[in-house]
Design a protein around this motif. Structure first.
Motif, PDB file in Angstrom:
ATOM      1  N   HIS A 147     -22.176  -4.455 -43.959  1.00  0.00           N
ATOM      2  CA  HIS A 147     -23.012  -5.049 -44.991  1.00  0.00           C
ATOM      3  C   HIS A 147     -22.885  -6.563 -44.912  1.00  0.00           C
ATOM      4  O   HIS A 147     -21.785  -7.106 -44.997  1.00  0.00           O
ATOM      5  N   HIS A 148     -24.037  -7.260 -44.719  1.00  0.00           N
ATOM      6  CA  HIS A 148     -24.033  -8.704 -44.481  1.00  0.00           C
ATOM      7  C   HIS A 148     -23.055  -9.018 -43.351  1.00  0.00           C
ATOM      8  O   HIS A 148     -22.015  -9.647 -43.527  1.00  0.00           O
ATOM      9  N   GLU A 190     -25.361  -7.482 -53.441  1.00  0.00           N
ATOM     10  CA  GLU A 190     -23.985  -7.223 -53.043  1.00  0.00           C
ATOM     11  C   GLU A 190     -23.773  -5.718 -52.923  1.00  0.00           C
ATOM     12  O   GLU A 190     -24.520  -4.911 -53.486  1.00  0.00           O
ATOM     13  N   GLU A 193     -23.524  -3.710 -56.107  1.00  0.00           N
ATOM     14  CA  GLU A 193     -24.807  -3.613 -56.814  1.00  0.00           C
ATOM     15  C   GLU A 193     -25.653  -2.487 -56.242  1.00  0.00           C
ATOM     16  O   GLU A 193     -26.267  -1.709 -56.995  1.00  0.00           O
ATOM     17  N   ARG A 205     -12.560  -1.300 -53.731  1.00  0.00           N
ATOM     18  CA  ARG A 205     -13.330  -2.497 -53.366  1.00  0.00           C
ATOM     19  C   ARG A 205     -12.379  -3.589 -52.897  1.00  0.00           C
ATOM     20  O   ARG A 205     -11.299  -3.776 -53.437  1.00  0.00           O
ATOM     21  N   ASP A 211     -14.189  -0.573 -48.386  1.00  0.00           N
ATOM     22  CA  ASP A 211     -15.505  -1.195 -48.246  1.00  0.00           C
ATOM     23  C   ASP A 211     -16.275  -0.620 -47.059  1.00  0.00           C
ATOM     24  O   ASP A 211     -17.508  -0.520 -47.096  1.00  0.00           O
TER      25      ASP A 211
END
Length: 245
Positions: A147-148, A190, A193, A205, A211
């Motif tokens: 993610h990102h 994020e 979210e 988290r 993650d």
């Protein structure tokens, strides 16, 4: 337009072209077993055609890193790596990787609080080349997802060059590319979210494996959504992104 379609895939190659000059001050680590594994993985990846593999047949590995900061070029380092395999849309909870990475300097207090990792744990952890070697054994020739993913790309490129004087060999796909098709309104969201919007429990988290598991579940969810919109491979996804601007 076709060149634009493959820009997400080719950007990593362009960045790696400058690796030698940027990291030339790192010592060369000679380890025949580690270097042989890298060469083996590079050959395996050359045989695959991941761009045209249907998503429901594509094996990927979701990854996440915890680091001392955000800037590897300024001395920030990896302190833990987490990964989980995903086969098609199935998150393989029983196929995971996690390791702390040796770090001799004291962590900033905010990093200790955020990650729950202590200085003592890192001093007792295996060194970076050893962790990367086991990590490569786990991921083999799979595409990686994150993610990102820019954070992971930058740190893994530097870590691989520092440890082996070799570019990081794997393609890393940013999950946000899927979100631009699956859920355009959440493309900059994020991780927590996105999980909240889809009732995915947020557990552990800011723990690398926790993650990575969240990213894997989001990937699985988004694969189903982009397939319903007519994208069944990475090539079709990139072509759709190019057309949408």
């Amino acid at each position: 337009m076709l060149n634009m379609a493959f820009e997400p895939v080719l950007s990593l190659i362009r960045r790696l072209q400058g690796t030698v000059s940027r990291y030339a001050d790192f010592p060369i680590v000679q380890n025949r077993e580690q270097m042989a594994l890298l060469r083996e993985l590079q050959k395996e990846m050359q045989k695959r055609d991941p761009l045209n593999t249907p998503f429901d047949q594509l094996d990927v590995v979701a990854i996440d890193l915890e680091t001392t900061g955000f800037f590897p070029d300024k001395g920030d380092e990896i302190i833990s790596i987490g990964a989980v395999k995903v086969s098609g849309k199935k998150v393989c909870d029983d196929q995971t990787f996690y390791s702390l990475v040796k770090h001799e300097k004291s962590l900033a207090e905010e990093i200790k609080i955020l990650t729950g990792i202590s200085n003592e744990q890192l001093k007792a952890a295996p060194p970076l080349p050893e962790v990367l070697h086991h990590f490569f054994h786990f991921i083999r020739d799979c595409i990686l997802i994150a993610h990102h993913a820019g954070h992971e790309k930058n740190f893994l490129q530097r870590a691989c060059w520092k440890s082996f004087r070799s570019p990081f060999p794997h393609r890393i796909v940013d999950i946000s590319f899927l979100s631009r098709i699956a859920e355009p309104d959440l493309k900059h969201a994020e991780l927590e979210e996105i999980c909240a919007c889809h009732a995915i429990p947020v557990v552990n988290r800011h723990h690398a494996l926790g993650d990575a598991l969240l990213a894997a579940r989001v990937w699985s969810l988004y694969i189903e959504k982009v397939e319903k919109k007519g994208c069944h491979t990475l090539r079709e996804l990139y072509e759709r992104l190019a057309k949408s601007g």
